[in-house]
Write a protein that holds these residues in place. Structure first.
Motif, PDB file in Angstrom:
ATOM      1  N   TYR A  67      30.237  50.921  54.815  1.00 24.55           N
ATOM      2  CA  TYR A  67      30.702  49.579  54.451  1.00 24.55           C
ATOM      3  C   TYR A  67      30.724  49.402  52.933  1.00 24.55           C
ATOM      4  CZ  TYR A  67      31.316  44.554  54.782  1.00 24.55           C
ATOM      5  OH  TYR A  67      31.811  43.290  54.677  1.00 24.55           O
ATOM      6  N   LEU A  68      29.876  50.135  52.226  1.00 24.92           N
ATOM      7  CA  LEU A  68      29.825  50.032  50.763  1.00 24.92           C
ATOM      8  C   LEU A  68      31.128  50.511  50.116  1.00 24.92           C
ATOM      9  CD1 LEU A  68      26.163  51.173  50.096  1.00 24.92           C
ATOM     10  CD2 LEU A  68      27.084  48.845  50.109  1.00 24.92           C
ATOM     11  N   LEU A  69      31.824  51.451  50.757  1.00 27.94           N
ATOM     12  CA  LEU A  69      33.114  51.905  50.222  1.00 27.94           C
ATOM     13  C   LEU A  69      34.126  50.763  50.233  1.00 27.94           C
ATOM     14  CD1 LEU A  69      33.518  55.419  51.859  1.00 27.94           C
ATOM     15  CD2 LEU A  69      33.027  54.893  49.472  1.00 27.94           C
ATOM     16  N   ARG A  70      34.144  50.009  51.314  1.00 29.10           N
ATOM     17  CA  ARG A  70      35.059  48.876  51.406  1.00 29.10           C
ATOM     18  C   ARG A  70      34.682  47.799  50.388  1.00 29.10           C
ATOM     19  NH1 ARG A  70      35.655  46.444  57.117  1.00 29.10           N
ATOM     20  NH2 ARG A  70      36.278  48.574  57.457  1.00 29.10           N
ATOM     21  N   LEU A  71      33.392  47.548  50.251  1.00 23.74           N
ATOM     22  CA  LEU A  71      32.920  46.575  49.268  1.00 23.74           C
ATOM     23  C   LEU A  71      33.316  46.996  47.863  1.00 23.74           C
ATOM     24  CD1 LEU A  71      31.225  44.065  48.574  1.00 23.74           C
ATOM     25  CD2 LEU A  71      29.232  45.589  48.474  1.00 23.74           C
ATOM     26  N   LEU A  72      33.141  48.263  47.532  1.00 20.46           N
ATOM     27  CA  LEU A  72      33.515  48.770  46.218  1.00 20.46           C
ATOM     28  C   LEU A  72      35.018  48.626  45.976  1.00 20.46           C
ATOM     29  CD1 LEU A  72      32.677  50.194  43.610  1.00 20.46           C
ATOM     30  CD2 LEU A  72      32.978  52.357  44.812  1.00 20.46           C
ATOM     31  N   ALA A  73      35.818  48.877  46.999  1.00 24.25           N
ATOM     32  CA  ALA A  73      37.273  48.742  46.861  1.00 24.25           C
ATOM     33  C   ALA A  73      37.663  47.306  46.542  1.00 24.25           C
ATOM     34  CB  ALA A  73      37.972  49.209  48.136  1.00 24.25           C
ATOM     35  N   PHE A  74      37.084  46.349  47.249  1.00 33.64           N
ATOM     36  CA  PHE A  74      37.430  44.953  46.993  1.00 33.64           C
ATOM     37  C   PHE A  74      36.888  44.469  45.652  1.00 33.64           C
ATOM     38  CE2 PHE A  74      38.103  44.890  51.643  1.00 33.64           C
ATOM     39  CZ  PHE A  74      39.433  44.486  51.613  1.00 33.64           C
ATOM     40  N   LEU A  75      35.717  44.952  45.253  1.00 31.00           N
ATOM     41  CA  LEU A  75      35.204  44.600  43.927  1.00 31.00           C
ATOM     42  C   LEU A  75      36.090  45.169  42.828  1.00 31.00           C
ATOM     43  CD1 LEU A  75      31.349  45.033  44.412  1.00 31.00           C
ATOM     44  CD2 LEU A  75      32.644  42.895  44.169  1.00 31.00           C
ATOM     45  N   LEU A  76      36.629  46.343  43.057  1.00 34.11           N
ATOM     46  CA  LEU A  76      37.548  46.963  42.103  1.00 34.11           C
ATOM     47  C   LEU A  76      38.819  46.138  41.955  1.00 34.11           C
ATOM     48  CD1 LEU A  76      37.755  49.520  40.356  1.00 34.11           C
ATOM     49  CD2 LEU A  76      38.811  50.648  42.292  1.00 34.11           C
ATOM     50  N   ILE A  77      39.349  45.644  43.047  1.00 34.91           N
ATOM     51  CA  ILE A  77      40.542  44.797  43.010  1.00 34.91           C
ATOM     52  C   ILE A  77      40.248  43.487  42.283  1.00 34.91           C
ATOM     53  CG2 ILE A  77      42.108  43.420  44.430  1.00 34.91           C
ATOM     54  CD1 ILE A  77      42.026  45.720  46.480  1.00 34.91           C
ATOM     55  N   ILE A  78      39.123  42.870  42.599  1.00 36.13           N
ATOM     56  CA  ILE A  78      38.767  41.603  41.950  1.00 36.13           C
ATOM     57  C   ILE A  78      38.593  41.809  40.447  1.00 36.13           C
ATOM     58  CG2 ILE A  78      36.924  39.882  41.736  1.00 36.13           C
ATOM     59  CD1 ILE A  78      36.547  40.213  44.812  1.00 36.13           C
ATOM     60  N   ALA A  79      37.894  42.857  40.048  1.00 37.48           N
ATOM     61  CA  ALA A  79      37.684  43.126  38.624  1.00 37.48           C
ATOM     62  C   ALA A  79      39.012  43.384  37.908  1.00 37.48           C
ATOM     63  CB  ALA A  79      36.748  44.319  38.444  1.00 37.48           C
ATOM     64  N   ALA A  80      39.922  44.098  38.559  1.00 39.68           N
ATOM     65  CA  ALA A  80      41.217  44.390  37.935  1.00 39.68           C
ATOM     66  C   ALA A  80      42.041  43.122  37.740  1.00 39.68           C
ATOM     67  CB  ALA A  80      41.989  45.395  38.789  1.00 39.68           C
ATOM     68  N   VAL A  81      42.028  42.245  38.723  1.00 36.40           N
ATOM     69  CA  VAL A  81      42.794  41.004  38.613  1.00 36.40           C
ATOM     70  C   VAL A  81      42.196  40.101  37.535  1.00 36.40           C
ATOM     71  CG1 VAL A  81      43.414  38.889  39.839  1.00 36.40           C
ATOM     72  CG2 VAL A  81      43.691  41.095  40.959  1.00 36.40           C
ATOM     73  N   VAL A  82      40.874  40.003  37.498  1.00 31.79           N
ATOM     74  CA  VAL A  82      40.226  39.183  36.463  1.00 31.79           C
ATOM     75  C   VAL A  82      40.516  39.752  35.081  1.00 31.79           C
ATOM     76  CG1 VAL A  82      37.964  38.520  35.537  1.00 31.79           C
ATOM     77  CG2 VAL A  82      38.428  38.281  37.984  1.00 31.79           C
ATOM     78  N   ARG A  83      40.412  41.076  34.929  1.00 34.86           N
ATOM     79  CA  ARG A  83      40.693  41.709  33.639  1.00 34.86           C
ATOM     80  C   ARG A  83      42.138  41.454  33.208  1.00 34.86           C
ATOM     81  NH1 ARG A  83      39.355  47.025  34.624  1.00 34.86           N
ATOM     82  NH2 ARG A  83      41.483  47.397  35.338  1.00 34.86           N
ATOM     83  N   LYS A  84      43.060  41.551  34.137  1.00 35.33           N
ATOM     84  CA  LYS A  84      44.474  41.322  33.814  1.00 35.33           C
ATOM     85  C   LYS A  84      44.708  39.869  33.393  1.00 35.33           C
ATOM     86  CE  LYS A  84      48.723  42.844  33.780  1.00 35.33           C
ATOM     87  NZ  LYS A  84      49.164  43.904  32.902  1.00 35.33           N
ATOM     88  N   ASN A  85      44.054  38.932  34.070  1.00 35.79           N
ATOM     89  CA  ASN A  85      44.208  37.516  33.703  1.00 35.79           C
ATOM     90  C   ASN A  85      43.604  37.234  32.341  1.00 35.79           C
ATOM     91  OD1 ASN A  85      45.671  36.608  35.917  1.00 35.79           O
ATOM     92  ND2 ASN A  85      43.820  36.331  37.127  1.00 35.79           N
ATOM     93  N   LEU A  86      42.490  37.854  32.025  1.00 38.26           N
ATOM     94  CA  LEU A  86      41.875  37.663  30.703  1.00 38.26           C
ATOM     95  C   LEU A  86      42.735  38.267  29.596  1.00 38.26           C
ATOM     96  CD1 LEU A  86      38.091  38.233  31.477  1.00 38.26           C
ATOM     97  CD2 LEU A  86      39.291  36.066  31.077  1.00 38.26           C
ATOM     98  N   GLU A  87      43.375  39.394  29.866  1.00 38.80           N
ATOM     99  CA  GLU A  87      44.295  39.995  28.890  1.00 38.80           C
ATOM    100  C   GLU A  87      45.466  39.062  28.616  1.00 38.80           C
ATOM    101  OE1 GLU A  87      45.695  43.738  30.296  1.00 38.80           O
ATOM    102  OE2 GLU A  87      43.775  44.733  30.000  1.00 38.80           O
ATOM    103  N   GLY A  88      45.973  38.421  29.646  1.00 35.96           N
ATOM    104  CA  GLY A  88      47.112  37.518  29.500  1.00 35.96           C
ATOM    105  C   GLY A  88      46.773  36.303  28.661  1.00 35.96           C
ATOM    106  N   ARG A  89      45.561  35.827  28.730  1.00 35.98           N
ATOM    107  CA  ARG A  89      45.154  34.657  27.944  1.00 35.98           C
ATOM    108  C   ARG A  89      44.954  34.996  26.482  1.00 35.98           C
ATOM    109  NH1 ARG A  89      40.761  31.627  31.793  1.00 35.98           N
ATOM    110  NH2 ARG A  89      42.235  31.090  33.432  1.00 35.98           N
ATOM    111  N   GLN A  90      44.580  36.235  26.181  1.00 36.62           N
ATOM    112  CA  GLN A  90      44.325  36.625  24.800  1.00 36.62           C
ATOM    113  C   GLN A  90      45.600  36.832  23.997  1.00 36.62           C
ATOM    114  OE1 GLN A  90      41.775  40.001  25.054  1.00 36.62           O
ATOM    115  NE2 GLN A  90      39.984  38.804  25.637  1.00 36.62           N
ATOM    116  N   ARG A  91      46.714  37.010  24.676  1.00 33.28           N
ATOM    117  CA  ARG A  91      47.983  37.268  23.970  1.00 33.28           C
ATOM    118  C   ARG A  91      48.611  36.013  23.493  1.00 33.28           C
ATOM    119  NH1 ARG A  91      50.640  42.041  27.588  1.00 33.28           N
ATOM    120  NH2 ARG A  91      48.853  43.365  27.485  1.00 33.28           N
TER     121      ARG A  91
END
Length: 91
Positions: A67-91
């Motif tokens: 189950y930890l593999l699935r949790l890691l996958a979803f955390l990876l997606i959440i982190a990527a989306v948050v990082r992308k949104n933060l990059e967009g605000r800095q521009r």
């Protein structure tokens, strides 16, 4: 052990996760955007999760280490989306 029908659907789902991962990997090769690489890695983890479920014969997947593999996958997606949104605000 999984039934034949359950094994079939688990394998089909693993294949579809792998195809989705390759799809995002292709976009990453074209754009070099980290968001696409994060999605490709997340879908690879989800495919691995399904493969291990099919081969492992776990009775209750939510109570196993898989189950930890699935949790890691979803955390990876959440982190990527948050990082992308933060990059967009800095521009």
């Amino acid at each position: 052990m999984l039934s034949t029908t359950s094994s079939f659907f688990t394998g089909a789902l693993a294949a579809l996760y792998a195809v989705a991962g390759l799809f995002f990997l292709r976009f990453w090769k074209r754009t070099r955007d980290a968001l696409f690489m994060s999605f490709a890695m997340a879908f690879a983890l989800l495919a691995l999760n399904q493969i291990l479920l099919a081969l492992g014969g776990f009775e209750r997947e939510e109570q196993s280490w898989i189950y930890l593999l699935r949790l890691l996958a979803f955390l990876l997606i959440i982190a990527a989306v948050v990082r992308k949104n933060l990059e967009g605000r800095q521009r």
